[in-house]
Write an enzyme that holds these catalytic residues in place. Structure first.
Site, PDB file in Angstrom:
ATOM      1  N   PHE A  38       0.893  -1.171  -0.090  1.00 27.66           N
ATOM      2  CA  PHE A  38       0.001   0.096   0.163  1.00 27.66           C
ATOM      3  C   PHE A  38       0.935   1.281  -0.111  1.00 27.66           C
ATOM      4  O   PHE A  38       1.667   1.371   0.950  1.00 27.66           O
ATOM      5  CB  PHE A  38      -0.895  -0.011   1.215  1.00 27.66           C
ATOM      6  CG  PHE A  38      -1.604   1.318   1.379  1.00 27.66           C
ATOM      7  CD1 PHE A  38      -2.895   1.339   0.825  1.00 27.66           C
ATOM      8  CD2 PHE A  38      -1.087   2.475   1.976  1.00 27.66           C
ATOM      9  CE1 PHE A  38      -3.622   2.568   1.121  1.00 27.66           C
ATOM     10  CE2 PHE A  38      -1.680   3.689   1.706  1.00 27.66           C
ATOM     11  CZ  PHE A  38      -2.992   3.750   1.489  1.00 27.66           C
ATOM     12  N   GLU A  39       0.856   2.010  -0.870  1.00 27.82           N
ATOM     13  CA  GLU A  39       1.264   3.540  -1.050  1.00 27.82           C
ATOM     14  C   GLU A  39       0.617   4.245  -1.703  1.00 27.82           C
ATOM     15  O   GLU A  39      -0.188   4.171  -2.794  1.00 27.82           O
ATOM     16  CB  GLU A  39       2.683   3.254  -1.826  1.00 27.82           C
ATOM     17  CG  GLU A  39       3.845   2.534  -1.220  1.00 27.82           C
ATOM     18  CD  GLU A  39       5.086   2.396  -2.130  1.00 27.82           C
ATOM     19  OE1 GLU A  39       4.973   2.394  -3.501  1.00 27.82           O
ATOM     20  OE2 GLU A  39       6.147   2.604  -1.362  1.00 27.82           O
ATOM     21  N   ILE A  40       0.393   5.528  -1.260  1.00 30.58           N
ATOM     22  CA  ILE A  40      -0.157   6.580  -1.988  1.00 30.58           C
ATOM     23  C   ILE A  40       0.990   7.689  -2.009  1.00 30.58           C
ATOM     24  O   ILE A  40       1.391   8.122  -0.968  1.00 30.58           O
ATOM     25  CB  ILE A  40      -1.509   7.250  -1.465  1.00 30.58           C
ATOM     26  CG1 ILE A  40      -2.367   6.273  -1.326  1.00 30.58           C
ATOM     27  CG2 ILE A  40      -1.828   8.467  -2.206  1.00 30.58           C
ATOM     28  CD1 ILE A  40      -3.644   6.647  -0.773  1.00 30.58           C
TER      29      ILE A  40
END
Ligand SMILES: Nc1nc2c(ncn2[C@@H]2O[C@H](COP(=O)(O)OP(=O)(O)O)[C@@H](O)[C@H]2O)c(=O)[nH]1
Ligand SMILES: *[C@@H]1O[C@H](CO)[C@@H](O)[C@H](O)[C@H]1NC(C)=O
Ligand SMILES: *[C@@H]1O[C@H](CO)[C@@H](O)[C@H](O)[C@H]1NC(C)=O
Ligand SMILES: *[C@@H]1O[C@H](CO)[C@@H](O)[C@H](O)[C@H]1NC(C)=O
Ligand SMILES: [Mg+2]
Length: 395
Positions: free
Chosen positions: A297-299
């Site tokens: 998960f990365e933004i």
């Protein structure tokens, strides 16, 4: 005289009853509005209490009616939901995946759409080292009304660079496999980690975007996301966002920190003063504490990854060969870069995004946030022994 037979009477009676009920329901709100308008605008007029003009079938004063409708419009504007505002960031989901993971990915997309994207409609970019099948394209694009794009990874982004000693790499995999290190014997996993570290943001399909949200097959999204995290990043000068942080297996990165220190010595001008190194090192940069943000998960801000600093760091690591001679993960690579080049205010912990990638989950503890989630806060990973949340809080 008109004769109505008994079999005809019943439907006619029913129709009249429905018509009557319909008229009552239809006109009663108008009557209410009408009287409200007349009382607020003709407060002191003698007509105010008179019935003479008070027909339920028309507004007494069409000017007042217009004003009332404009007022309603205005009220609705004030209550604009974040997704009703058509402003969007220049952003996309990016999903590196294999055709064989289609069903796991569909489950994930269904949740992501339901929890967030059916309201915001951000596009998807799917990437693969092989051609995506028609089945894959059909059964992913049908889950969203957003744009979907399917890309193949250029060979040079998914193969040995020419300075790598292939026999040495083979030997390293054999040894790490024997030691039972997770993915220790896998070459494709190493290509994947190198691609996610240094190439996905340079793929032609990604070039047009400024922000990305990385998604993997099988991950779950537990909570409604009723605002736009991309715009949040953009408007608050955030470069990197995460939701789970944890300790890396030391056996996968034995020389990553030494290589990083060499880089720092060569490029002191690239390292700002108030950076986040204390999140990854507790002895002023001497040793790595193995903390990293979990990169499934990365933004993030693609322009951070495309920056001169990040590019120099990736190239330095790539030349050192640890993606192949060891098994450097893209998570510690991204995280150490974040710690080197950014300050804490440019990094965002998405506490409100309930998320699972096996075997860990982040589940928001706040009761108000919980109301829009379907995870058990007792299973939250943040304050368990492998989590780095404690390090983040004091960083
Ligand atoms: N196209 C492609 N995608 C891969 C390959 N290996 C891993 N991936 C993707 O890379 C991401 C990470 O891989 P995964 O197996 O989940 O690794 P883990 O999360 O570290 O256990 C996932 O989105 C996978 O779909 C590969 O050989 N080809
Ligand atoms: C209505 O009458 C009251 C008291 O007689 C007065 O204070 C008020 O200003 C009047 N309102 C209008 C709209 O004329
Ligand atoms: C829509 O969002 C943008 C960006 O956040 C903001 O600048 C703008 O004022 C918003 N528009 C409305 C009508 O709320
Ligand atoms: C962090 O970096 C940004 C951009 O370089 C800067 O605007 C901000 O003031 C810095 N914040 C702190 C707390 O140093
Ligand atoms: Mg995974």
């Amino acid at each position: 005289m008109l004769v109505i037979s008994s079999t005809q009477r019943k439907p006619i009676f029913l129709s009249l009853t429905f018509l009557f009920l319909f008229l009552c329901l239809y006109f009663s709100p108008l009557r209410y509005l009408n009287s409200k308008i007349s009382t607020t605008n003709n407060e002191n007029s003698s007509q105010g209490s008179s019935d003479s003009n008070d027909s339920p079938f028309e507004f007494r004063n069409s000017e007042n009616a217009d004003r009332f409708i404009l007022d309603l419009d205005h009220q609705e504007k004030n209550e604009l939901k974040p997704w009703e505002n058509t402003t969007r960031a220049n952003a996309a989901f990016v999903i590196l995946t294999r055709n064989s993971e289609l069903d796991d990915l569909r489950k994930t997309m269904q949740q992501l759409e339901q929890r967030f994207n059916h309201k915001f409609n951000y596009p998807y970019v799917f990437l693969n080292d092989e051609e995506f099948t028609m089945e894959f394209r059909d059964l992913t694009s049908s889950l969203t009304s957003a744009k979907t794009q399917y890309g193949i990874i250029p060979r040079e982004h998914w193969s040995y660079p020419d300075w790598i000693d292939v026999e040495k790499a083979d030997e390293a995999r054999r040894r790490m496999g024997e030691q039972g290190i997770i993915y220790g014997d896998s070459l494709s996993y190493r290509h994947m980690c190198r691609f996610e570290s240094g190439f996905f943001y340079r793929h032609p399909l990604m070039e047009q975007y400024d922000f990305y949200w990385r998604v993997e097959p099988s991950v779950e999204f537990y909570c409604d996301i009723d605002y736009d995290p991309f715009l949040y990043m953009q408007e608050n000068n955030k470069k990197y966002g995460w939701t789970i942080s944890l300790l890396e297996f030391e056996s996968t990165v034995p020389t990553l920190w030494k290589t990083t220190k060499d880089f720092m010595k060569e490029h002191p001008e690239m390292i700002p003063e108030n950076n986040l190194l204390r999140f990854v090192s507790e002895d002023k940069g001497n040793t790595y504490n193995l903390c990293h943000f979990w990169s499934n998960f990365e933004i993030g801000d693609l322009n951070f990854l495309r920056s001169k600093e990040y590019s120099a760091y990736f190239d330095y690591l790539d030349k050192a060969g640890g993606f192949f001679y060891e098994r450097w993960g893209d998570a510690p690579v991204h995280s150490i870069a974040v710690a080197l080049f950014l300050n804490k205010s440019e990094v965002h912990f998405f506490d409100d995004i309930g998320y699972r990638h096996d075997p860990f989950m982040h589940c928001p503890l706040d009761r108000n946030v919980q109301k829009k989630c379907h995870c058990n806060p007792d299973d939250n990973f943040d304050f368990t022994i492998f989590s780095c949340m404690n390090k983040w809080l004091i960083a």
